[in-house]
Motif scaffolding. Structure first.
Motif, PDB file in Angstrom:
ATOM      1  N   ALA A 186      -7.672  16.174  -6.197  1.00  0.00           N
ATOM      2  CA  ALA A 186      -8.589  16.549  -5.116  1.00  0.00           C
ATOM      3  C   ALA A 186      -8.666  15.418  -4.086  1.00  0.00           C
ATOM      4  N   CYS A 187      -8.728  14.170  -4.580  1.00  0.00           N
ATOM      5  CA  CYS A 187      -8.744  13.015  -3.665  1.00  0.00           C
ATOM      6  C   CYS A 187      -7.439  12.939  -2.874  1.00  0.00           C
ATOM      7  N   ARG A 188      -6.336  13.195  -3.560  1.00  0.00           N
ATOM      8  CA  ARG A 188      -5.019  13.116  -2.905  1.00  0.00           C
ATOM      9  C   ARG A 188      -4.935  14.135  -1.760  1.00  0.00           C
ATOM     10  N   ALA A 189      -5.368  15.359  -2.050  1.00  0.00           N
ATOM     11  CA  ALA A 189      -5.278  16.414  -1.028  1.00  0.00           C
ATOM     12  C   ALA A 189      -6.219  16.103   0.142  1.00  0.00           C
ATOM     13  N   TRP A 190      -7.420  15.626  -0.185  1.00  0.00           N
ATOM     14  CA  TRP A 190      -8.374  15.288   0.878  1.00  0.00           C
ATOM     15  C   TRP A 190      -7.804  14.209   1.792  1.00  0.00           C
ATOM     16  N   LYS A 191      -7.213  13.200   1.130  1.00  0.00           N
ATOM     17  CA  LYS A 191      -6.646  12.079   1.901  1.00  0.00           C
ATOM     18  C   LYS A 191      -5.497  12.569   2.790  1.00  0.00           C
ATOM     19  N   ALA A 192      -4.664  13.472   2.248  1.00  0.00           N
ATOM     20  CA  ALA A 192      -3.528  13.970   3.033  1.00  0.00           C
ATOM     21  C   ALA A 192      -4.014  14.724   4.267  1.00  0.00           C
ATOM     22  N   VAL A 193      -5.108  15.466   4.113  1.00  0.00           N
ATOM     23  CA  VAL A 193      -5.606  16.278   5.229  1.00  0.00           C
ATOM     24  C   VAL A 193      -6.438  15.436   6.200  1.00  0.00           C
ATOM     25  N   HIS A 194      -7.346  14.611   5.655  1.00  0.00           N
ATOM     26  CA  HIS A 194      -8.310  13.913   6.521  1.00  0.00           C
ATOM     27  C   HIS A 194      -7.992  12.435   6.746  1.00  0.00           C
ATOM     28  N   GLY A 195      -7.040  11.893   6.012  1.00  0.00           N
ATOM     29  CA  GLY A 195      -6.645  10.490   6.226  1.00  0.00           C
ATOM     30  C   GLY A 195      -7.526   9.479   5.511  1.00  0.00           C
ATOM     31  N   THR A 196      -8.616   9.947   4.897  1.00  0.00           N
ATOM     32  CA  THR A 196      -9.492   9.028   4.157  1.00  0.00           C
ATOM     33  C   THR A 196      -9.870   9.673   2.830  1.00  0.00           C
ATOM     34  N   LEU A 197     -10.506   8.905   1.963  1.00  0.00           N
ATOM     35  CA  LEU A 197     -11.046   9.488   0.732  1.00  0.00           C
ATOM     36  C   LEU A 197     -12.349  10.229   1.071  1.00  0.00           C
ATOM     37  N   PRO A 198     -12.752  11.189   0.226  1.00  0.00           N
ATOM     38  CA  PRO A 198     -13.891  12.040   0.606  1.00  0.00           C
ATOM     39  C   PRO A 198     -15.274  11.387   0.499  1.00  0.00           C
ATOM     40  N   GLY A 199     -15.369  10.106   0.233  1.00  0.00           N
ATOM     41  CA  GLY A 199     -16.682   9.457   0.127  1.00  0.00           C
ATOM     42  C   GLY A 199     -16.513   8.119  -0.549  1.00  0.00           C
ATOM     43  N   LYS A 200     -17.632   7.489  -0.824  1.00  0.00           N
ATOM     44  CA  LYS A 200     -17.598   6.203  -1.530  1.00  0.00           C
ATOM     45  C   LYS A 200     -17.459   6.511  -3.018  1.00  0.00           C
ATOM     46  N   LEU A 201     -16.266   6.290  -3.536  1.00  0.00           N
ATOM     47  CA  LEU A 201     -15.951   6.760  -4.886  1.00  0.00           C
ATOM     48  C   LEU A 201     -15.601   5.625  -5.834  1.00  0.00           C
ATOM     49  N   THR A 202     -15.985   5.815  -7.089  1.00  0.00           N
ATOM     50  CA  THR A 202     -15.452   4.991  -8.167  1.00  0.00           C
ATOM     51  C   THR A 202     -14.872   5.940  -9.203  1.00  0.00           C
ATOM     52  N   ILE A 203     -13.640   5.672  -9.574  1.00  0.00           N
ATOM     53  CA  ILE A 203     -13.048   6.451 -10.667  1.00  0.00           C
ATOM     54  C   ILE A 203     -13.005   5.530 -11.881  1.00  0.00           C
ATOM     55  N   PHE A 204     -13.573   6.003 -12.977  1.00  0.00           N
ATOM     56  CA  PHE A 204     -13.769   5.160 -14.154  1.00  0.00           C
ATOM     57  C   PHE A 204     -13.255   5.928 -15.377  1.00  0.00           C
ATOM     58  N   LEU A 205     -12.114   5.471 -15.898  1.00  0.00           N
ATOM     59  CA  LEU A 205     -11.468   6.203 -16.983  1.00  0.00           C
ATOM     60  C   LEU A 205     -11.313   5.290 -18.188  1.00  0.00           C
ATOM     61  N   GLU A 206     -11.875   5.701 -19.315  1.00  0.00           N
ATOM     62  CA  GLU A 206     -11.748   4.850 -20.498  1.00  0.00           C
ATOM     63  C   GLU A 206     -10.624   5.342 -21.403  1.00  0.00           C
ATOM     64  N   GLY A 207     -10.249   4.472 -22.351  1.00  0.00           N
ATOM     65  CA  GLY A 207      -9.154   4.804 -23.258  1.00  0.00           C
ATOM     66  C   GLY A 207      -9.587   4.807 -24.710  1.00  0.00           C
ATOM     67  N   GLU A 208     -10.895   4.974 -24.936  1.00  0.00           N
ATOM     68  CA  GLU A 208     -11.385   4.921 -26.326  1.00  0.00           C
ATOM     69  C   GLU A 208     -12.362   6.054 -26.632  1.00  0.00           C
ATOM     70  N   GLU A 209     -12.352   7.110 -25.804  1.00  0.00           N
ATOM     71  CA  GLU A 209     -13.339   8.178 -26.015  1.00  0.00           C
ATOM     72  C   GLU A 209     -13.128   8.850 -27.359  1.00  0.00           C
ATOM     73  N   GLU A 210     -11.882   8.989 -27.753  1.00  0.00           N
ATOM     74  CA  GLU A 210     -11.579   9.679 -29.014  1.00  0.00           C
ATOM     75  C   GLU A 210     -11.770   8.760 -30.222  1.00  0.00           C
ATOM     76  N   SER A 211     -12.143   7.509 -29.982  1.00  0.00           N
ATOM     77  CA  SER A 211     -12.442   6.628 -31.106  1.00  0.00           C
ATOM     78  C   SER A 211     -13.835   6.025 -30.942  1.00  0.00           C
ATOM     79  N   SER A 212     -14.776   6.859 -30.486  1.00  0.00           N
ATOM     80  CA  SER A 212     -16.206   6.532 -30.397  1.00  0.00           C
ATOM     81  C   SER A 212     -16.577   5.502 -29.331  1.00  0.00           C
ATOM     82  N   SER A 213     -15.683   5.230 -28.391  1.00  0.00           N
ATOM     83  CA  SER A 213     -16.000   4.392 -27.217  1.00  0.00           C
ATOM     84  C   SER A 213     -16.644   3.048 -27.541  1.00  0.00           C
ATOM     85  N   PRO A 214     -16.072   2.241 -28.463  1.00  0.00           N
ATOM     86  CA  PRO A 214     -16.738   0.987 -28.815  1.00  0.00           C
ATOM     87  C   PRO A 214     -16.898   0.019 -27.636  1.00  0.00           C
TER      88      PRO A 214
END
Ligand SMILES: [Zn+2]
Length: 290
Positions: free
Chosen positions: A133-161
């Motif tokens: 969605a961010c990629r498409a927005w950027k392609a059309v409007h030239g910017t990201l759609p707002g002040k964004l933080t993308i936060f992706l963890e790699g331990e959700e399936e092991s109880s997020s220690p």
């Protein structure tokens, strides 16, 4: 229209978006098994590179476990944070798969087209919808759609220690006006859902101390306390006959379900019998709606 052009762009570039998702699905980022540690790092790095290519300032932040993907970008009055996870569940038993779990494929099924691969519906498919969605927005409007933080963890399936320590250590950076979790699903088939509540988890550990040695049933049976009996009584007493939790204080901070919400839920016509039937059950547990 601002949004229409973005939606058209998403439709037009669907094959490329699908290719990117497939690439992510090919990485066996199983967080529970140390043998896949490098693959988890590889998944994080791939996401960092993709987000950087969209103009985010992105990094894979190290933790005692698997890295966190943290990416900031765009401008706006309100700071919006997207949470997801790039790790996946283990794949055992392998013989129950009809194809290799990390060799994704689009399949036609009676319910429509599905992507068959570990992680496609939890959570790589969902997190990529944000990024696309961010990629498409950027392609059309030239910017990201707002002040964004993308936060992706790699331990959700092991109880997020590492999650809570990381959130505490980076409180200022990750504080936001709105957090969206993309680790959810559709209500059913093609019926979308906006999930506004998630269940939590409560744990307790009990130690039952009984006789100091193995006992002969003919000598002590019936007279001595049996730890298994005590344990089953403990478990059975957690709920009453109506499924209400009996732990003192459990409902102290729980609001009554508003009638409007109950009505909305009832209007969804959730089919308990069919839902349970899918997993071979017929008698429901828990608290039933009034
Ligand atoms: Zn998930």
């Amino acid at each position: 229209m601002t949004l229409d052009a973005v939606l058209s762009r998403i439709d037009e570039t669907l094959p490329q978006a699908l290719d990117r998702l497939m690439d992510l699905l090919r990485i066996p980022s199983i967080s529970t098994d140390p043998a896949y540690k490098a693959d988890c790092a590889r998944a994080a790095d791939a996401l960092v590179a993709d987000l950087a290519s969209l103009g985010f300032s992105a990094r894979a932040a190290q933790t005692p476990g698997h890295p966190m993907v943290v990416a900031h970008g765009g401008e706006g009055r309100r700071h919006i944070l997207f949470y997801g996870h790039y790790d996946v569940q283990p794949v055992d038993p392998l013989e129950l798969w009809d194809r290799p779990p990390f060799d994704p494929e689009v399949q036609d099924t009676p319910k429509g087209k599905v992507i068959r691969a570990r992680g496609s519906s939890d959570d790589k498919g969902q997190l990529m919808t944000f990024i696309e969605a961010c990629r498409a927005w950027k392609a059309v409007h030239g910017t990201l759609p707002g002040k964004l933080t993308i936060f992706l963890e790699g331990e959700e399936e092991s109880s997020s220690p590492s999650l809570i320590p990381f959130l505490k250590a980076h409180k200022d950076e990750l504080s936001c006006d709105l957090a969206l979790i993309c680790d959810t699903g559709l209500f059913e088939g093609a019926v979308p859902a906006i999930t506004t509540m998630l269940r939590g988890m409560a744990k307790a550990e009990f130690t039952i101390r009984a006789a100091s040695r193995d006992l002969h049933s003919g000598m002590y049976g019936g007279l001595a306390q049996n730890p298994l009996h005590l344990m089953s009584r403990l478990l059975a007493n957690l709920h009453d006959e109506q499924g209400r939790v009996q732990v003192p204080g459990f409902y102290d901070d729980v609001d009554e379900l508003p009638d409007t919400l109950r009505q909305q839920w009832q209007n969804l016509s959730f089919d308990h019998a069919r839902y349970l039937g899918d997993v071979g059950l017929s008698v429901p547990a828990g608290r039933l709606p009034k």
